[in-house]
Scaffold this motif. Structure first.
Motif, short mmCIF file in Angstrom:
data_model
loop_
_atom_site.label_atom_id
_atom_site.label_comp_id
_atom_site.label_asym_id
_atom_site.label_seq_id
_atom_site.Cartn_x
_atom_site.Cartn_y
_atom_site.Cartn_z
N LEU A 145 -23.36 54.92 -20.58
CA LEU A 145 -23.01 53.72 -21.32
C LEU A 145 -21.61 53.81 -21.88
N GLU A 146 -20.94 52.68 -21.85
CA GLU A 146 -19.65 52.60 -22.55
C GLU A 146 -19.88 52.26 -24.01
N VAL A 147 -20.96 51.57 -24.28
CA VAL A 147 -21.26 51.09 -25.63
C VAL A 147 -22.72 51.40 -25.92
N ARG A 161 -15.60 65.20 -21.16
CA ARG A 161 -14.40 64.64 -20.53
C ARG A 161 -14.45 63.13 -20.49
N ARG A 162 -15.66 62.58 -20.24
CA ARG A 162 -15.78 61.15 -20.00
C ARG A 162 -15.94 60.34 -21.29
N GLU A 163 -16.44 60.99 -22.34
CA GLU A 163 -16.64 60.32 -23.64
C GLU A 163 -17.62 59.15 -23.56
N THR A 164 -18.48 59.17 -22.56
CA THR A 164 -19.52 58.15 -22.45
C THR A 164 -20.74 58.57 -23.26
N GLU A 190 -23.98 51.30 -29.27
CA GLU A 190 -24.36 50.66 -30.53
C GLU A 190 -23.68 49.30 -30.63
N ARG A 191 -24.35 48.39 -31.31
CA ARG A 191 -23.76 47.09 -31.61
C ARG A 191 -24.03 46.80 -33.08
N LEU A 207 -21.69 51.84 -17.54
CA LEU A 207 -20.57 52.22 -16.67
C LEU A 207 -21.08 52.50 -15.26
N ARG A 212 -8.82 55.64 -19.09
CA ARG A 212 -8.66 54.37 -19.78
C ARG A 212 -7.38 54.38 -20.61
N ARG A 247 -14.13 52.92 -26.72
CA ARG A 247 -14.63 52.96 -25.34
C ARG A 247 -14.43 54.37 -24.82
N PRO A 248 -15.13 54.73 -23.72
CA PRO A 248 -14.99 56.10 -23.21
C PRO A 248 -13.61 56.39 -22.64
N ALA A 249 -13.41 57.65 -22.26
CA ALA A 249 -12.12 58.06 -21.70
C ALA A 249 -11.91 57.49 -20.31
N VAL A 250 -12.99 57.12 -19.63
CA VAL A 250 -12.87 56.61 -18.26
C VAL A 250 -13.24 55.13 -18.20
N VAL A 256 -17.29 46.31 -30.86
CA VAL A 256 -17.03 47.58 -30.18
C VAL A 256 -15.62 48.02 -30.53
N ASP A 271 -14.81 44.25 -28.05
CA ASP A 271 -15.38 42.90 -28.12
C ASP A 271 -15.24 42.32 -29.52
#
Lengths: 447, 447
Positions: A337-339, A267-270, A341-342, A310, B390, B342-345, B339, B308
């Motif tokens: 984490l929201e991210v 659900r959160r996709e984090t 990879e960089r 997050l 989001r 980003r996640p759903a939240v 980036v 970003d």
């Protein structure tokens, strides 16, 4: 509220233990007296609490070594099956007729200002409260403690960072009851300060300040976190808006299972990441400050490298809800984490071109760079800029690196941290059900 | 340096044109005179420049409408194949014997302070410089212009934001030659100000200030960007450290092809994104400020939503290197992202719990929220926090949204922007070779 029979039983057991303590003292070459302290002594205990605290007061001039020796002798005599624990001094802890009993030696000082150690303070607290709490107020203290337990803000241990019993009693006394306390609390604007004796000898930098009436240099609420104070204010408003017994019942969340974790991640996709390691074999009051510092360090390290966090939390497995159980076996620093990879390159700003000396040395160091990953130096605005190779492009690389190992503050955690496992992505679901309770709290957060 | 024969030929053509202009003026009901202005008039032109600028000066009291009518009549008479362009007034532009000729009407005012329009200023500049530049200094001006062209910092058009010819001449005059100028420039600490007449009537907020000797209210370097000033300082140091003819030769980068773009993306591991649209049919001085504002808006919008941006650039296709070519057909706002998802939240911080009124309304608005994507409100530190859905989870969603459409400032760009194409990832390689030159500059950046 404890039933009358429960109170009577406790009183009888405490009296018996105090008598046996006096007998043990008689065998010593020095004199001492016994005081029962704490909430069970004052009738301000919450039903289900099973603690009897007996303090053995020796002469203020007795040296520390002898105090410890005599204190332990008395303790083992009264509690033959007890074991030694360590606060400021070693003391004996055991059980008797179903109660948890602490037999603690201390110095009998004149005033709290003369304290030899923090333990010696307890009898002063006890005397102060006993002289002022009548039966009505004692009942309100019981209510206040039950409420704070219900909302998860009770306990001055360094894991909870909540309200201590003494703090709760002082607040009920100061405001004149439980209802006046919550009515006051709902409108507090921290920092809030109470100094019933008007004798504070210093200033305090805490959101709630309750100057110890027996020690003008001490804030009884020093351990209380901003979050637990806010929590108390939140639930004070809830209680006054819609009184409910539920608020007095501690949450008892069922452990989240692996499928439940995966549902939330979907659900959160984090991207979740966890650093898991053996919890060092130390008491919670040593473990949790180290875990929090390590978590802060890891979160700072992740954010600083572009792996945007997050939300994060330190967790321990299994024994979390059972204060008498074994200490935790495993600990986890858990971050969503929201991210994760960089890119391979990262921007690096040099000095303004006009700052000749620095600019020239920056330019030369990169202009001669044969690294094919480096782009530039080029000019952006008034500065030199390069895009150079990034140190960590994935969250796993960072968490497994020495750089991450260096953030684990606290000697005991640092040692275990060296042998850490790193989980990234759905693999964190394997933390359930062992870490299922803190995972439930993480994914179903309430105030 | 232009050859003597080249100079002689230009002089002959300019004289012939001036004569024909005077004949055309004789047919008008009012009088006027002709001045040749600009670098070709002063011998400060760079080899290859083919501009002859003739100003037709009418009485200062002639009204604007008549000035325009008479000015165009003379222009069309002298340049029968010419076309009308528009600066402050309409004027006629055409070619004659291989030279580009501008025939510009202006008012003959007493001093620059009496200016009716900016065009009227040119004869004052011309008079000021002609009186002061001897042959030696004129030669140094030619060198300075060639150097600035070589490093890509020459031209006061709003695309280049570089050094104008007049600015270059004033700087050479002020410092006493080309070498003294670069020796001075290598140590400049912006803001740097020159006011040869000591008559500045205001302060200027630009990195380089050269007060116009014919107008105390004007900074001749107002258009110069911080980057082009830094670039000039950088190459001044390079030139003095190791003199080289190469620095006087403009870069002529070959267009990058699609495979070249993909190679860079593979190395860099970034996610590129481009918004591509028809370039509005306006002159570069109108187009480029709009493109830059749009790029700034898009970059701000991307960063603000967590996508970003590593580096970004506005680009136009094909005609970039050819000032006399057709105006650009397509424009692109090109950004490389660190980036792209980003996640759903997303975290949303509420007020401190203690700020009762705001806190209560925040809490209630989310506590009643039936949106299953919302987590919380929970307490973090002293605040309420929620994690809510989001708005944009991918860079494409954002770039195709109305929100992105709103950032394109400037009426003409905004209209075309509505019909934009969005390319994300390797698809940007299709921008090459049409955008191959700016792509080459983007991926092989030099100072």
């Amino acid at each position: 509220m404890p039933e009358p029979a429960e109170r009577e039983h406790l009183r009888a057991v405490a009296t018996e233990l105090a008598d046996r303590t006096r007998e043990a003292i008689a065998d010593l070459p020095v004199d001492a007296d016994v005081v029962q302290v704490g909430s069970t002594a004052r009738g301000t205990w919450v039903s289900g609490d099973r603690d009897i605290d007996l303090f053995v007061r020796f002469d203020a001039n007795l040296d520390r070594e002898q105090l410890e020796e005599y204190g332990l002798a008395v303790g083992h005599a009264v509690l033959p099956d007890g074991h030694e624990e360590y606060a400021e001094h070693p003391y004996v802890k055991g059980t008797h007729e179903g109660f948890d009993v602490d037999l603690v030696p201390c110095h009998d000082v004149e005033t709290a200002g003369d304290l030899v150690s923090a333990v010696d303070r307890t009898p002063f607290h006890d005397a102060y409260l006993s002289a002022r709490l009548d039966d009505d107020l004692a009942g309100d203290v019981v209510l206040a403690k039950a409420f704070l337990k219900g909302i998860g803000a009770y306990g001055s241990d360094l894991r909870t960072e909540g309200f201590s019993g003494y703090l709760t009693e002082l607040l009920v006394l100061e405001l004149g009851g439980f209802v006046p306390l919550v009515e006051s609390a709902r409108s507090w604007h921290p920092p809030v300060e109470f100094d019933s004796e008007g004798h504070a000898e210093r200033t305090f930098d805490d959101p709630l300040v309750v100057v110890d009436p027996t020690d003008p240099t001490r804030n009884v609420a020093a351990v209380l976190s901003a979050a637990n104070l806010a929590r108390f204010q939140h639930y004070a408003r809830e209680l006054l808006a819609a009184p409910s017994e539920e608020l007095f019942e501690p949450a008892d969340p069922a452990p989240l299972d692996p499928a439940g974790v995966r549902d939330h991640l979907d659900r959160r996709e984090t991207t979740p990441a966890a650093v898991v390691f053996d919890a060092p074999d130390v008491v919670d009051d040593q473990l949790w400050p180290q875990l929090r510092r390590s978590l802060d360090g890891i979160v700072r390290g992740l954010n600083g490298r572009g792996f945007d966090v997050l939300r994060a939390r330190a967790m321990t497995d299994g024994s979390d809800r059972d204060p008498d159980g074994d200490s935790a076996k495993r600990a986890a620093l858990y971050a969503e984490l929201e991210v994760a990879e960089r890119p391979a390159v990262t921007r690096h700003e040099g000095p303004p071109v006009a700052v000749r000396k620095h600019a020239a040395s920056f330019y030369e160091s990169y202009a001669d760079d044969v690294d094919p990953e480096t782009y530039g130096p080029f000019i952006d605005g008034d500065r030199y800029v390069v895009e150079r190779e990034r140190e960590f492009t994935t969250v796993r690389e960072y968490l497994e690196s020495e750089a991450a190992g260096d953030v684990a503050l606290g000697a005991q955690v640092e040692r275990e941290f060296a042998e850490r496992d790193v989980l990234v992505g759905d693999a964190v679901a394997t933390l359930a059900p062992a870490f299922g309770v803190p995972l439930r709290e993480f994914y179903e957060p309430h105030p």
